[in-house]
Scaffold this active site. Structure first.
Site, mmCIF file in Angstrom:
data_model
loop_
_atom_site.group_PDB
_atom_site.id
_atom_site.type_symbol
_atom_site.label_atom_id
_atom_site.label_comp_id
_atom_site.label_asym_id
_atom_site.label_seq_id
_atom_site.Cartn_x
_atom_site.Cartn_y
_atom_site.Cartn_z
ATOM 1 N N SER A 20 71.244 28.720 69.269
ATOM 2 C CA SER A 20 73.262 27.982 69.349
ATOM 3 C C SER A 20 72.983 26.902 69.920
ATOM 4 O O SER A 20 74.276 26.522 70.048
ATOM 5 C CB SER A 20 73.688 30.139 69.689
ATOM 6 O OG SER A 20 73.387 30.702 68.994
ATOM 7 N N ARG A 24 74.639 23.115 68.970
ATOM 8 C CA ARG A 24 76.007 22.841 69.344
ATOM 9 C C ARG A 24 75.522 21.710 70.071
ATOM 10 O O ARG A 24 76.336 20.503 69.888
ATOM 11 C CB ARG A 24 76.733 23.919 70.386
ATOM 12 C CG ARG A 24 77.059 25.180 69.897
ATOM 13 C CD ARG A 24 77.335 25.973 70.492
ATOM 14 N NE ARG A 24 77.973 26.937 69.665
ATOM 15 C CZ ARG A 24 78.286 27.917 68.885
ATOM 16 N NH1 ARG A 24 76.733 28.176 68.698
ATOM 17 N NH2 ARG A 24 79.113 28.595 68.379
ATOM 18 N N GLY A 91 73.542 27.205 58.528
ATOM 19 C CA GLY A 91 75.064 27.798 58.932
ATOM 20 C C GLY A 91 75.300 27.267 59.507
ATOM 21 O O GLY A 91 76.875 26.743 59.025
ATOM 22 N N SER A 165 82.868 32.550 63.436
ATOM 23 C CA SER A 165 83.402 32.074 64.384
ATOM 24 C C SER A 165 82.934 30.411 65.161
ATOM 25 O O SER A 165 83.394 29.528 65.451
ATOM 26 C CB SER A 165 82.587 32.523 66.355
ATOM 27 O OG SER A 165 81.609 33.069 66.191
ATOM 28 N N ASP A 307 74.878 39.729 66.553
ATOM 29 C CA ASP A 307 73.566 39.327 65.697
ATOM 30 C C ASP A 307 71.942 40.570 66.807
ATOM 31 O O ASP A 307 71.022 39.929 65.840
ATOM 32 C CB ASP A 307 72.771 37.951 66.265
ATOM 33 C CG ASP A 307 73.412 37.023 65.549
ATOM 34 O OD1 ASP A 307 73.643 36.853 64.540
ATOM 35 O OD2 ASP A 307 73.400 35.574 65.679
ATOM 36 N N LYS A 334 75.895 36.781 57.033
ATOM 37 C CA LYS A 334 74.857 36.589 57.336
ATOM 38 C C LYS A 334 74.299 35.815 56.638
ATOM 39 O O LYS A 334 74.437 35.809 55.228
ATOM 40 C CB LYS A 334 75.023 36.610 58.610
ATOM 41 C CG LYS A 334 76.001 37.039 59.328
ATOM 42 C CD LYS A 334 75.709 35.630 60.780
ATOM 43 C CE LYS A 334 76.854 36.702 61.412
ATOM 44 N NZ LYS A 334 76.946 35.467 62.449
ATOM 45 N N ARG A 338 73.934 41.772 55.887
ATOM 46 C CA ARG A 338 72.603 42.277 57.271
ATOM 47 C C ARG A 338 73.047 44.164 57.049
ATOM 48 O O ARG A 338 72.297 44.671 57.429
ATOM 49 C CB ARG A 338 72.837 41.224 58.747
ATOM 50 C CG ARG A 338 72.299 40.270 58.533
ATOM 51 C CD ARG A 338 72.913 39.458 59.509
ATOM 52 N NE ARG A 338 71.511 38.667 59.788
ATOM 53 C CZ ARG A 338 71.564 37.754 60.959
ATOM 54 N NH1 ARG A 338 72.750 37.900 61.471
ATOM 55 N NH2 ARG A 338 70.946 36.688 60.842
ATOM 56 N N ARG A 379 65.719 37.672 61.183
ATOM 57 C CA ARG A 379 66.413 38.755 61.773
ATOM 58 C C ARG A 379 65.272 40.174 61.100
ATOM 59 O O ARG A 379 65.664 40.829 62.660
ATOM 60 C CB ARG A 379 67.656 38.867 62.012
ATOM 61 C CG ARG A 379 67.949 37.720 62.989
ATOM 62 C CD ARG A 379 69.528 37.295 64.259
ATOM 63 N NE ARG A 379 69.676 36.207 64.884
ATOM 64 C CZ ARG A 379 68.632 35.839 65.625
ATOM 65 N NH1 ARG A 379 68.250 36.038 66.434
ATOM 66 N NH2 ARG A 379 68.831 34.477 66.237
ATOM 67 N N LYS A 404 62.583 30.531 60.447
ATOM 68 C CA LYS A 404 64.091 29.510 60.822
ATOM 69 C C LYS A 404 64.193 30.196 62.476
ATOM 70 O O LYS A 404 65.218 29.193 62.984
ATOM 71 C CB LYS A 404 65.300 30.914 60.233
ATOM 72 C CG LYS A 404 66.633 30.386 60.397
ATOM 73 C CD LYS A 404 66.786 31.921 59.540
ATOM 74 C CE LYS A 404 68.516 30.935 58.876
ATOM 75 N NZ LYS A 404 68.778 29.903 58.838
#
Length: 432
Positions: A20, A24, A91, A165, A307, A334, A338, A379, A404
């Protein structure tokens, strides 16, 4: 009590950088004026896809120190010209990069894998159109997405974030590049800690952001400046080794993930406390020590740290009473559904499970070995590998899915828990 004599009493885990934060920071560095240095970024399928997408948009991203440092050179604006951008399975690339591109000038086409095409983008497309871009998507409202743009105007925008989000984060990060201030009114926000991470990183790169009561955020134009940033270990990924400590009665420490972390998913250790584990968080590290036995009999809202809900669900059969996880409806959108994937795999292991739209209850049981259907979701594969430390015969139909976010996951789990770790089956089912 589990016999833990074969386990090392304490170990230090090697957790890669936060996905994350890495993605970003890549975008913010590309939007900034000058060259930024990202130290210890995550090197995985998702972040490499994001990095390649930025180069497709015309930005220079170099790795002069063998991927220990990525240097990103920005010119203080969005991309210009024409570009076809392949997002693979990432994503964040599909949600963060279109607003950045729309703040530039030109024609940009975004596409990705069949898995990514199935994920929703309609709220993002609508917001970009409201800000002045011409946007077309697939008939279902997803990829491929085509943008024709001369920049974005700014103004007042209501963003519905009940699905993800990431839509809001992508728009926020592009806002300093727009012509006028942008006032965001946020409705139905899920995963609030990821919004906090986005705003903190924007400010680190120099954005002028004001938060008002009632989930209103104002971002003023002015762009970004280059910075050097050390990327924290990934808290979502750390959840697997913390859970492994909890079920094996050992201690695992993750250095670099401390009380000042930007990542909300570190709150997973609070859930482990409820299960009976001992947790210590310092300025520089987090340690979890397990009792080898789990206390259940509680319900927990994991909507803001969704997550990690799979990590809890996978070990919950070992608790002495049912565990209910709620507030996770958005996890159905996701990499896989999930909730459905977790329920299916637990039942395949012989575990009694109740599932509804936004929650799952896992009952105590004695799981038996089975082949886990990963659904190409990293995950799912990692969470059930943790349970495999206590349940013989658990294998994965797609062990490579962990690439991933954590390509060395299996090797690290084997290093930390050598007596009981059982390698995932190398066999494959179906095409990849």
């Amino acid at each position: 009590m589990t016999d833990t004599t074969a386990y090392p009493t304490a170990a230090t885990a090697r957790i890669p950088g936060s996905k994350s934060i890495t993605n970003r920071a890549l975008l913010l560095a590309a939007a900034a004026t000058g060259t930024s240095r990202l130290c210890r970024p995550l090197v995985s399928a998702d972040t490499l896809a994001f990095r390649t997408a930025l180069t497709d948009l015309g930005f220079r991203v170099g790795a002069p120190e063998h991927d220990e440092v990525w240097e990103v050179t920005g010119v203080g604006r969005g991309p210009t010209g024409r570009a076809d951008v392949w997002c693979e399975d990432a994503g964040t690339a599909a949600r963060f990069l279109p607003p950045f591109a729309a703040a530039g000038r030109g024609r940009f086409v975004f596409d990705g894998s069949a898995q990514l095409r199935a994920r929703p983008l309609r709220p993002l497309a609508g917001a970009l159109a409201a800000l002045g871009a011409a946007v077309t998507t697939s008939p279902g409202g997803g990829l491929p997405m085509t943008l024709d743009t001369e920049g974005l105007y700014g103004g007042a925008l209501t963003v519905h974030s009940s699905l993800s989000s990431q839509f809001l984060s992508g728009l926020l990060m592009a806002a300093p590049l727009m012509r006028t201030p942008v006032t965001f009114t946020v409705e139905g926000l899920v995963s609030r800690p990821y919004l906090a991470m986005t705003l903190a990183l924007m400010r680190r790169f120099g954005a002028r952001v004001t938060e008002w009561p009632g989930d209103v955020i104002e971002v003023r134009p002015g762009g970004y400046g280059a910075v050097d940033l050390a990327v924290e270990p990934d808290a979502s990924t750390a959840s697997y080794v913390f859970a492994a400590a909890a079920i094996t009665g050992t201690t695992v420490t993750v250095p670099g993930l401390g009380s000042g972390s930007l990542q909300g998913d570190l709150r997973f250790v609070d859930v482990l406390r409820r299960l009976g584990a001992r947790v210590e968080i310092t300025d520089t590290a987090t340690s979890v020590t397990g009792a080898g036995r789990l206390r259940g009999g509680f319900s927990v809202d994991m909507g803001e740290i969704s997550d990690t809900f799979m990590t809890l669900a996978a070990i919950a059969p070992l608790a002495d009473a049912p565990v209910t996880i709620r507030g996770i409806a958005h996890a159905r959108l996701k990499e896989s559904d999930r909730l459905a994937a977790v329920a299916h795999n637990l039942r395949a292991l012989g575990v009694d499970t109740d599932e509804s739209h936004d929650r799952i209850t896992v009952h105590p049981g004695t799981p038996v070995g089975a082949r886990i259907a990963c659904r190409r979701d990293h995950r799912i594969g990692m969470a059930f590998s943790v349970l495999g430390l206590r349940v013989p015969g658990i294998t994965l139909d797609d062990p490579d899915c962990v690439g991933k976010t954590f390509p060395q996951f299996h090797e690290e789990l084997r290093r930390l828990f050598p007596p009981t770790f059982r390698p995932a089956s190398p066999q494959r089912q179906g095409s990849r």
